[in-house]
Design a protein around this motif. Structure first.
Motif, PDB file in Angstrom:
ATOM      1  N   ARG A  42      -0.746  59.831  91.442  1.00 33.52           N
ATOM      2  CA  ARG A  42       0.604  59.267  91.452  1.00 33.52           C
ATOM      3  C   ARG A  42       1.644  60.317  91.093  1.00 33.52           C
ATOM      4  O   ARG A  42       2.729  60.383  91.697  1.00 33.52           O
ATOM      5  CB  ARG A  42       0.682  58.094  90.461  1.00 33.52           C
ATOM      6  N   LEU A  43       1.336  61.173  90.125  1.00 34.80           N
ATOM      7  CA  LEU A  43       2.272  62.220  89.729  1.00 34.80           C
ATOM      8  C   LEU A  43       2.484  63.235  90.847  1.00 34.80           C
ATOM      9  O   LEU A  43       3.607  63.706  91.078  1.00 34.80           O
ATOM     10  CB  LEU A  43       1.769  62.906  88.461  1.00 34.80           C
TER      11      LEU A  43
ATOM     12  N   ASP B 142       2.270  62.558  93.989  1.00 34.66           N
ATOM     13  CA  ASP B 142       3.102  61.853  94.970  1.00 34.66           C
ATOM     14  C   ASP B 142       4.567  61.833  94.540  1.00 34.66           C
ATOM     15  O   ASP B 142       5.470  61.816  95.395  1.00 34.66           O
ATOM     16  CB  ASP B 142       2.603  60.419  95.160  1.00 34.66           C
ATOM     17  N   LEU B 143       4.820  61.826  93.221  1.00 32.49           N
ATOM     18  CA  LEU B 143       6.190  61.814  92.710  1.00 32.49           C
ATOM     19  C   LEU B 143       6.863  63.182  92.773  1.00 32.49           C
ATOM     20  O   LEU B 143       8.078  63.275  92.580  1.00 32.49           O
ATOM     21  CB  LEU B 143       6.197  61.322  91.262  1.00 32.49           C
TER      22      LEU B 143
ATOM     23  N   GLN C 179       9.604  57.607  85.967  1.00 34.97           N
ATOM     24  CA  GLN C 179       8.511  57.008  86.726  1.00 34.97           C
ATOM     25  C   GLN C 179       7.155  57.437  86.182  1.00 34.97           C
ATOM     26  O   GLN C 179       6.209  56.644  86.146  1.00 34.97           O
ATOM     27  CB  GLN C 179       8.635  57.388  88.196  1.00 34.97           C
ATOM     28  N   ALA C 180       7.053  58.703  85.738  1.00 35.14           N
ATOM     29  CA  ALA C 180       5.785  59.191  85.198  1.00 35.14           C
ATOM     30  C   ALA C 180       5.396  58.421  83.939  1.00 35.14           C
ATOM     31  O   ALA C 180       4.216  58.097  83.733  1.00 35.14           O
ATOM     32  CB  ALA C 180       5.886  60.688  84.899  1.00 35.14           C
TER      33      ALA C 180
ATOM     34  N   ASP D 228       6.091  69.656  86.547  1.00 30.81           N
ATOM     35  CA  ASP D 228       7.045  68.697  87.101  1.00 30.81           C
ATOM     36  C   ASP D 228       7.877  69.374  88.202  1.00 30.81           C
ATOM     37  O   ASP D 228       7.688  70.572  88.483  1.00 30.81           O
ATOM     38  CB  ASP D 228       7.895  68.080  85.994  1.00 30.81           C
TER      39      ASP D 228
ATOM     40  N   PHE E 174      12.030  61.553  87.782  1.00 32.17           N
ATOM     41  CA  PHE E 174      10.605  61.853  87.845  1.00 32.17           C
ATOM     42  C   PHE E 174       9.908  61.416  86.566  1.00 32.17           C
ATOM     43  O   PHE E 174       8.887  60.706  86.599  1.00 32.17           O
ATOM     44  CB  PHE E 174      10.368  63.348  88.080  1.00 32.17           C
TER      45      PHE E 174
END
Length: 245
Positions: free
Chosen positions: A88-89, A91-92, A24-25, A111, A21
């Motif tokens: 986007r976060l 979606d993650l 990607q973040a 998170d 996570f």
């Protein structure tokens, strides 16, 4: 002698998944020291370098029960980019978090394991920090705690008030280290903590003694034969003194 803030250590139930996570973040690369440890740093990064404070995720079975006293703030360059990053976060796997922030221009998220972090609105100070704008530490006395960390590291104290204090690498690059006054009382050990490293050739025992003379205290978390020293700053926030390098 002096130390450098080189990374933050984050406990995780699943270091690999949580590391994925955050990789990607942040847009960073993933590596591993072995089972239970996931390392994150920028692509092409040569460790250590003040241009970035890296992230180590270390597996721990203990659940998160209280708001973290150490978190990261993420930088953005425009309102549109802030909105895009938040989307986007989410979606993650991030989720909105309410820590009593009220109506503020930044967005508070958590998170996938519940660790709080902020996506900041554009601020001139953070235009050149990279994805992490600041590592933020809750505290009771920003002046006193910043004084300790100013002497403990070679980072430069930029500003200090009764409510906040700000430090940055002496080279003027990378994220800031910020201390924010909060009424919350520290309970238990911090799931996210700072790791500092002396310079090559420094004596680690002498450096540990210097930090204790500045107000740090030794911490016994049941660690066995390890190449680092666990200490706590004057407000009890654990940190690790790594081997010189």
């Amino acid at each position: 002698m002096a130390t450098r803030l080189v990374q933050i250590n984050m406990k995780a139930r699943n270091d690999s998944t949580l590391g994925g996570f955050w990789a990607q973040a942040l847009g960073w690369a993933v590596s591993s020291e072995g089972p239970g440890v996931t390392n994150l740093e920028p692509e092409g990064f040569v460790y250590p370098d003040p241009v970035a404070v890296c992230v180590d995720l270390v597996v721990s079975p203990e659940p998160k029960t209280v708001k973290n006293r150490v978190h990261v703030d993420l930088a953005t360059t425009s309102a549109a980019q802030q909105a895009q990053l938040v989307t986007r976060l989410l979606d993650l796997g991030a989720t909105p978090a309410d820590i009593g922030q009220g109506d503020v221009p930044w967005t508070v998220l958590a998170d996938p394991e519940g660790n709080e972090f902020c996506v900041l609105e554009p601020r001139p100070r953070y235009q050149d920090t990279g994805p992490i704008a600041a590592v933020v530490v809750d505290c009771a006395n920003p002046r006193a705690l910043a004084s300790f960390w100013d002497r403990a590291t070679d980072w430069t104290l930029h500003e200090v008030t009764d409510d906040s204090a700000v430090l940055r690498s002496a080279q003027g690059v990378g994220p800031y280290l910020e201390f924010i006054r909060t009424p919350d009382v520290k309970t238990g050990w911090n799931r996210v903590h700072l790791d500092v490293r002396p310079y090559p050739g420094d004596d680690p025992q002498a450096e540990a003694a210097r930090l204790r003379a500045l107000g740090a205290t030794a911490v016994d978390l049941g660690q066995s034969d390890i190449p680092w020293t666990v200490l706590a700053d004057p407000e009890g926030n654990e940190f690790c003194l790594l081997a010189p390098g």
